[in-house]
Design a protein around this motif. Sequence first.
Motif, mmCIF file in Angstrom:
data_model
loop_
_atom_site.group_PDB
_atom_site.id
_atom_site.type_symbol
_atom_site.label_atom_id
_atom_site.label_comp_id
_atom_site.label_asym_id
_atom_site.label_seq_id
_atom_site.Cartn_x
_atom_site.Cartn_y
_atom_site.Cartn_z
ATOM 1 N N ARG A 149 -8.253 2.590 1.556
ATOM 2 C CA ARG A 149 -8.586 2.363 2.975
ATOM 3 C C ARG A 149 -7.388 1.953 3.825
ATOM 4 N N PRO A 150 -6.539 1.016 3.384
ATOM 5 C CA PRO A 150 -5.403 0.642 4.243
ATOM 6 C C PRO A 150 -4.444 1.818 4.477
ATOM 7 N N ALA A 151 -4.180 2.610 3.439
ATOM 8 C CA ALA A 151 -3.278 3.752 3.605
ATOM 9 C C ALA A 151 -3.902 4.794 4.522
ATOM 10 N N ALA A 152 -5.216 4.995 4.418
ATOM 11 C CA ALA A 152 -5.889 5.952 5.299
ATOM 12 C C ALA A 152 -5.864 5.459 6.738
ATOM 13 N N ALA A 153 -6.058 4.160 6.947
ATOM 14 C CA ALA A 153 -6.001 3.604 8.306
ATOM 15 C C ALA A 153 -4.604 3.755 8.889
ATOM 16 N N THR A 212 0.837 -1.188 0.000
ATOM 17 C CA THR A 212 0.000 0.000 0.000
ATOM 18 C C THR A 212 0.872 1.237 0.000
ATOM 19 N N ARG A 213 0.425 2.204 -0.756
ATOM 20 C CA ARG A 213 1.151 3.468 -0.792
ATOM 21 C C ARG A 213 0.760 4.290 0.419
ATOM 22 N N SER A 214 1.681 5.126 0.853
ATOM 23 C CA SER A 214 1.357 5.989 1.984
ATOM 24 C C SER A 214 0.489 7.140 1.500
ATOM 25 N N LEU A 215 -0.292 7.644 2.393
ATOM 26 C CA LEU A 215 -1.245 8.693 2.075
ATOM 27 C C LEU A 215 -0.780 9.976 2.754
ATOM 28 N N SER A 216 -0.645 11.039 1.987
ATOM 29 C CA SER A 216 -0.230 12.320 2.565
ATOM 30 C C SER A 216 -1.433 12.971 3.243
ATOM 31 N N PRO A 217 -1.185 13.885 4.173
ATOM 32 C CA PRO A 217 -2.301 14.576 4.826
ATOM 33 C C PRO A 217 -3.177 15.346 3.830
#
Length: 144
Positions: free
Chosen positions: A29-33, A2-7
């Motif tokens: 969803r996984p990156a947001a979690a 999963t890619r990381s999610l920036s703010p």
Amino acid sequence: MTRSLSPGRFARLLDTHGPRPERWPAAMRPAAAALLAGSPAARARLAEAQRLDAGLAAALPHPAPEAVARLRAAVAREIARTPLPAPATPWARLLDRLRPAAPAGWGALAALATCALWLGFSAAPAVGDPLAPLQTLPILEDPL
């Protein structure tokens, strides 16, 4: 993976899909979690979005259940009363099959047929030398 999610992308996710995770795209969803687990700012932004969503839901008027039931019953009665479409007659089926032959409409097809008949039955002009009218024209001051 999963890619990381920036703010910033998380904020766009909330703006686009709302604060309920079941409405988020499954791939995000996984990156947001993971972002929510590690970022207090993201959790605060999610809580703010949840408060806004709850406020909007509370401010909207809710119809009475009896009114909704009456509306559904009226729609069901109207659907039950509506007659089924009559089966197509052979003439209608023939016209439906011929419709691609007249994309501009039946009037244009009738005009085309009239012109074709007129040209087909009119007397053909006497054929002589097809270049006869050109032989009388001077070209570069040189008569032919």
